[in-house]
Scaffold this motif. Structure first.
Motif, PDB file in Angstrom:
ATOM      1  N   THR A  27       0.830  -1.197   0.000  1.00 17.14           N
ATOM      2  CA  THR A  27       0.000   0.000   0.000  1.00 17.14           C
ATOM      3  C   THR A  27       0.868   1.251   0.000  1.00 17.14           C
ATOM      4  O   THR A  27       1.993   1.253   0.497  1.00 17.14           O
ATOM      5  N   ARG A  59      -4.971   7.003  -1.904  1.00 15.89           N
ATOM      6  CA  ARG A  59      -4.421   5.733  -1.445  1.00 15.89           C
ATOM      7  C   ARG A  59      -4.500   4.678  -2.553  1.00 15.89           C
ATOM      8  O   ARG A  59      -5.511   4.596  -3.264  1.00 15.89           O
ATOM      9  N   ALA A 109      -3.001   0.447  -3.743  1.00 17.45           N
ATOM     10  CA  ALA A 109      -2.360  -0.817  -3.364  1.00 17.45           C
ATOM     11  C   ALA A 109      -1.844  -1.477  -4.631  1.00 17.45           C
ATOM     12  O   ALA A 109      -2.609  -1.726  -5.564  1.00 17.45           O
ATOM     13  N   ILE A 141      -7.587   2.554  -3.851  1.00 20.11           N
ATOM     14  CA  ILE A 141      -8.428   2.377  -2.667  1.00 20.11           C
ATOM     15  C   ILE A 141      -9.437   3.515  -2.532  1.00 20.11           C
ATOM     16  O   ILE A 141     -10.593   3.301  -2.142  1.00 20.11           O
ATOM     17  N   ILE A 158      -6.150  -6.698   4.879  1.00 18.44           N
ATOM     18  CA  ILE A 158      -5.163  -7.035   3.850  1.00 18.44           C
ATOM     19  C   ILE A 158      -4.490  -8.324   4.306  1.00 18.44           C
ATOM     20  O   ILE A 158      -3.926  -8.380   5.404  1.00 18.44           O
ATOM     21  N   ILE A 199      -7.278  -8.132  -0.569  1.00 15.53           N
ATOM     22  CA  ILE A 199      -7.568  -6.850   0.072  1.00 15.53           C
ATOM     23  C   ILE A 199      -9.076  -6.672   0.057  1.00 15.53           C
ATOM     24  O   ILE A 199      -9.729  -6.904  -0.968  1.00 15.53           O
TER      25      ILE A 199
END
Length: 359
Positions: free
Chosen positions: A26, A38, A40, A54, A135, A149
């Motif tokens: 992340t 954000r 990942a 995210i 996660i 996730i």
């Protein structure tokens, strides 16, 4: 090129940290229009790696297999979420493309307004941030190759409707696929309208002149047939053409497809580029997602085709209500959706995939 297979001996004698093989990392973007967003990065350890945004409904933006990009990206790129960008064509200002843009949860289609409210293009969900629930990293030494996730995205307001998307994106270390498991729940105390469409956007070099667009089923053009040059009887809509001047700006063609199923009720579609020996398959259950839309936009510098499983084609909430097909989720009711994306490379794997589409 021969690929080294992962064995228990490799795990016990060669690897100290499983991140050397793959996993989930992340981060936060720190520049441009996506600053503070954000993300990942997920690496399957097979050459398939992709970026989950995210803060944008846990959609998937970049996606690569070895040196090849799979996804189309628009000029917009990743932007920070705009939760109130839901009027008219505002959605296009934040449509960065990417492998997956989720449309819904209550409206899929163009802007519209009626006694039930005002709705912008394709709804709200892709402009809403997720609350990460878990996660899970792979741990080969413990015999666990799976990784995932999971997050929750809420499309809600006081007095409702209040819909929640619980999304899990998962995979297995050493296998080139992406699993998406979604659950949509009505958290409110009144019935809520529900529409959902998975806007998969495929781009160069996977999508190139001469590549094959693969799907089966009865179809109809979105617009008046006289306005279609590609989606018409006798049209060559299963081959990617050279860029078209007629698709500059907003030029496009769209087909609504009633996808055929295999013996297990599964629908399969995808794209194969023989020049680079690569294919991408999309699998989904017709019971969950009875429609498929094929968007073709062959503009210069904006060269993309979309394969879009959905509860509806992008006809809008008003039309679905008029046709009697609009889903109404009762308070506490939920629906689940499962999709798998698979990368096929090598002659045998590609031919096995292609054999599902008889000429």
């Amino acid at each position: 090129m021969e690929r080294t297979e992962l064995t228990p001996q490799h795990i016990s004698t060669m690897i100290a940290n499983p991140a050397q093989m793959g996993g989930i990392e992340t981060s936060v973007l720190d520049n441009g229009s996506g600053r503070d967003t954000r993300i990942a990065w997920i690496n399957t350890g097979t050459g398939l790696r992709y970026k989950v945004v995210i803060d944008r409904g846990m959609d998937i933006y970049d996606a690569f297999y070895n040196q090849y990009s799979l996804a189309w990206q628009s000029h917009v790129g990743i932007t920070a979420p705009q939760p109130f960008s839901d009027k008219g064509i505002d959605w296009l200002r934040t449509f960065g493309g990417g492998l997956l843009v989720t449309c819904g949860l209550s409206h899929v289609g163009g802007p519209e307004s009626d006694e039930h409210g005002e709705r912008g293009i394709h709804g709200l969900i892709s402009n809403l941030p997720a609350e990460i629930e878990s996660i899970i990293q792979p741990d080969p030494a413990a015999g666990r190759m799976e990784m995932s996730i999971t997050g929750r995205i809420r499309e809600t307001k006081v007095f409702g409707p209040s819909l929640e998307l619980r999304r899990t994106i998962s995979g297995t270390l050493g296998q080139p696929f992406i699993r998406i498991h979604d659950e949509v729940i009505n958290r409110g105390n009144t019935p809520a309208p529900h529409m959902l469409l998975y806007h998969f956007n495929l781009g160069w070099p996977l999508v190139d002149e001469g590549a094959d667009i693969l799907w089966q089923g009865d179809w109809q053009p979105r617009f008046d047939p006289s306005k279609h040059k590609i989606f018409r009887e006798g049209g060559n809509f299963r081959k990617c053409p050279a860029p078209l001047d007629s698709h500059s700006g907003s030029g496009e063609e769209v087909a609504f497809i009633d996808p055929a199923t295999n013996e297990s009720g599964e629908c399969v579609c995808g794209l194969h580029n023989g020049r680079i020996g690569l294919a991408l398959a999309i699998r989904f259950q017709k019971e969950q997602l009875p429609w498929l839309t094929n968007w073709q936009h062959w503009g210069r510098g904006e060269y993309v085709t979309g394969l879009e499983p959905g509860t509806h084609p992008p006809i809008g909430q008003a039309k679905a209500r008029e046709e009697g097909t609009l889903i109404q989720l009762a308070p506490g009711e939920s629906r689940t959706y499962d999709l798998v994306l698979e990368v096929h490379s090598g002659h045998e794997s590609v031919q096995e995939f292609r054999s599902q589409f008889p000429e």
